[in-house]
Design an enzyme around this catalytic site. Structure first.
Site, short mmCIF file in Angstrom:
data_model
loop_
_atom_site.label_atom_id
_atom_site.label_comp_id
_atom_site.label_asym_id
_atom_site.label_seq_id
_atom_site.Cartn_x
_atom_site.Cartn_y
_atom_site.Cartn_z
N ARG A 43 0.83 -1.21 0.00
CA ARG A 43 0.00 0.00 0.00
C ARG A 43 0.86 1.26 0.00
O ARG A 43 0.50 2.26 -0.63
CB ARG A 43 -0.94 -0.03 1.21
CG ARG A 43 -2.08 -1.06 0.99
CD ARG A 43 -2.68 -1.51 2.30
NE ARG A 43 -3.85 -2.36 2.14
CZ ARG A 43 -3.83 -3.66 1.84
NH1 ARG A 43 -2.67 -4.27 1.63
NH2 ARG A 43 -4.95 -4.35 1.73
N ASP A 335 -4.14 -15.44 7.36
CA ASP A 335 -2.86 -15.96 6.87
C ASP A 335 -2.15 -16.83 7.91
O ASP A 335 -1.11 -17.43 7.61
CB ASP A 335 -1.94 -14.80 6.45
CG ASP A 335 -2.47 -14.11 5.20
OD1 ASP A 335 -3.25 -14.73 4.45
OD2 ASP A 335 -2.12 -12.94 4.98
N ARG A 408 3.75 -19.63 3.11
CA ARG A 408 3.30 -19.86 4.50
C ARG A 408 3.22 -21.35 4.84
O ARG A 408 3.40 -21.74 5.99
CB ARG A 408 1.98 -19.15 4.77
CG ARG A 408 2.10 -17.64 4.56
CD ARG A 408 1.10 -16.84 5.33
NE ARG A 408 1.03 -15.48 4.79
CZ ARG A 408 1.89 -14.50 5.07
NH1 ARG A 408 2.90 -14.72 5.88
NH2 ARG A 408 1.75 -13.31 4.52
C1 S3P Z 1 -4.12 -9.08 2.06
C2 S3P Z 1 -5.37 -9.53 2.37
C3 S3P Z 1 -5.68 -10.95 2.64
C4 S3P Z 1 -4.42 -11.75 2.96
C5 S3P Z 1 -3.30 -11.43 2.01
C6 S3P Z 1 -2.94 -9.96 2.05
C7 S3P Z 1 -3.94 -7.64 1.75
O1 S3P Z 1 -6.28 -11.50 1.48
O2 S3P Z 1 -4.71 -13.12 2.92
O3 S3P Z 1 -2.13 -12.18 2.36
O4 S3P Z 1 -2.79 -7.17 1.74
O5 S3P Z 1 -4.95 -6.96 1.52
P1 S3P Z 1 -7.88 -11.40 1.22
O6 S3P Z 1 -8.21 -9.99 1.09
O7 S3P Z 1 -8.09 -12.17 -0.05
O8 S3P Z 1 -8.51 -12.07 2.40
#
Ligand code: S3P
Length: 448
Positions: A43, A335, A408
């Site tokens: 981000r 995760d 993971r």
């Molecule tokens: C993430 C959101 C999650 C997570 C991924 C990272 C993110 O996924 O599992 O490792 O950075 O927005 P989902 O939004 O598909 O749940």
């Protein structure tokens, strides 16, 4: 004990990790830092790229996933310097000012890169983009972001009724919507917020339960106009407000700390202090579950760093108890389920994980991957469509395992192997570099 009993063997494009430790003599000790948060790193790069002025990022994760985000942004004219975890500085190009890339964008293994990038690109009127990913990413569902973007008027094409990458996007002016998502997903939410940021009017996303809120926090810090309604899990963004570059200090990734929290709890005579861990409440499900399991974990030095809560976490060996993990906590530890499954294998009693079908569409089918590989080591895990049942307390034996090319899963198996009798080989362990390139080096330093 010598850490030389952990070796890497490269075979063609893949790496076998061989772990051959005397688990009965093993302990983990040390005070150390973990790499930057993966979600926040993506981000910071994206918001910095579309801001006006300079963004400074300290503590960026140097894993393959943020690297792919940076390469995509560079291909569209953003001058991001080589990534560095100390500090990088770059100038953004402003809203809707990305250039049309001359070639296909490659998100690699990263779901966050492709889904956030789609929200970002869909509104670039007149530009054409193609984006793809690796073998895993090209099987993962994209309709969850393509559908709301199409409702906003986006033009997107792809395989299987536009639901699979490679995807082609013809940039277009979008119209605002109120989207009710059936899944709690920060990637879906962030994709829509980025599209809404570049669309005149108010765009709202409502999710069934709260997913990680790093996008909301960072968008507000960069100057976006957001209205957050916690009672309905809704976020509204008013499009068109330019962003201003900021200084972002990325905290350590709690999803990486999770491996050490579980390792410190299950390996006897261990004590670890993990410094500078991001403890945003939308990510701390793992700490709540480990507390339920009676792990000995304490928070130290709690503080807020550029809008994100941070703490040092101390973990000591503990006798874990089984628990049930379900419903609203799932998105807050999504995760961490593979490593919590390892914790459950060493806990007294039967642990039940429910409402976690989302794990089947991650970098691998994580329910199938972790259950099958731990069962190969002697665990007693039953798989259900949306979860697992783990009978704790069965000793593990080393064996030949596969990571399913999932970072993971690979790291969870390494932690399980520390407590197994006999050697363990983990195939395709190179996947670890997606989120934690220095994982094995850190492990070697912690083994006493
Ligand atoms: C993430 C959101 C999650 C997570 C991924 C990272 C993110 O996924 O599992 O490792 O950075 O927005 P989902 O939004 O598909 O749940």
């Amino acid at each position: 004990m010598s850490s030389s009993f952990i070796t890497l063997k490269t075979i063609a494009d893949h790496q076998d990790l061989i772990i051959n430790l005397q688990s009965s003599e093993l302990a983990l000790q040390g005070t150390f830092k973990i790499p930057g948060d993966k979600s926040i790193s993506h981000r910071a790069l994206i918001l910095g790229a579309i801001s006006q002025g300079e963004t400074i990022i300290k503590g960026l994760l140097l894993g393959q996933d943020p690297h792919n985000t940076a390469v995509c942004l560079r291909r569209m004219g953003v001058e991001i310097p080589p990534l560095n975890s100390d500090c990088i500085t770059f100038k953004g190009v402003g809203l809707k000012n990305l250039q049309e890339p001359l070639n296909v964008l490659d998100a690699g293994n990263s779901g966050t890169t492709i889904r956030l990038m789609l929200g970002l690109l869909a509104s670039h009127q007149g530009h054409f983009f193609c984006i793809t990913g690796d073998n895993s990413l090209r099987t993962r569902p994209m309709s969850r972001v393509v559908k709301p973007l199409q409702e906003m008027g986006a033009k997107i094409w792809g395989r299987k009724n536009h639901s699979l990458a490679p995807l082609a996007i013809q940039g277009h002016n979008l119209t605002p919507i109120h989207y009710y998502s059936s899944i709690a997903s920060a990637q879906v939410k962030s994709c829509i917020l980025l599209a809404g940021l570049m669309t005149e009017g108010k765009t709202t996303i409502t999710e069934p339960t709260l997913s990680r809120d790093h996008s909301e926090r960072m968008l507000q810090a960069f100057g976006a106009t957001l209205d957050i309604d916690p009672s309905t899990h809704s976020v509204t963004i008013t499009g068109g407000t330019p962003l201003t570059g900021q200084k972002v200090v990325v905290p350590g990734d709690i999803s990486s700390a999770a491996f050490w929290l579980v390792a410190g709890a299950i390996v006897p005579e261990s004590e670890l202090v993990i410094k500078n861990v991001g403890v945003n409440p939308t990510r701390t499900g793992i700490l709540e579950v480990l507390a339920m399991m009676e792990a000995n974990i304490t928070f130290e030095n709690q503080r807020v760093v550029t809008g994100e809560p941070v703490a040092d976490l101390r973990v000591k060996s503990s006798r874990l108890k089984a628990c049930t993990i379900s419903e609203e906590i799932i998105p807050r530890l999504i995760d961490e389920i593979p490593i919590l499954t390892v914790a459950a294998v060493f806990a007294q009693g039967i642990t039940v994980i429910k409402d976690a079908a989302e794990l089947r569409v991650k970098e691998s089918d994580r329910l199938a991957a972790i259950a099958s590989q731990l069962n190969r080591m002697g665990a007693r895990i039953t798989e259900f469509p949306d979860g697992l049942e783990i009978v704790g307390g069965t000793p593990l034996t080393g064996g030949e395992l596969d990571s399913y090319a999932d970072h993971r899963i690979a790291m969870s198996l390494v932690i399980a192997a520390l407590m197994a009798k006999g050697p363990t080989i983990i195939h395709r362990s190179e996947a670890i570099a997606v989120s934690y390139p220095e994982f094995i080096t850190t492990l070697q330093q912690l083994i006493t």
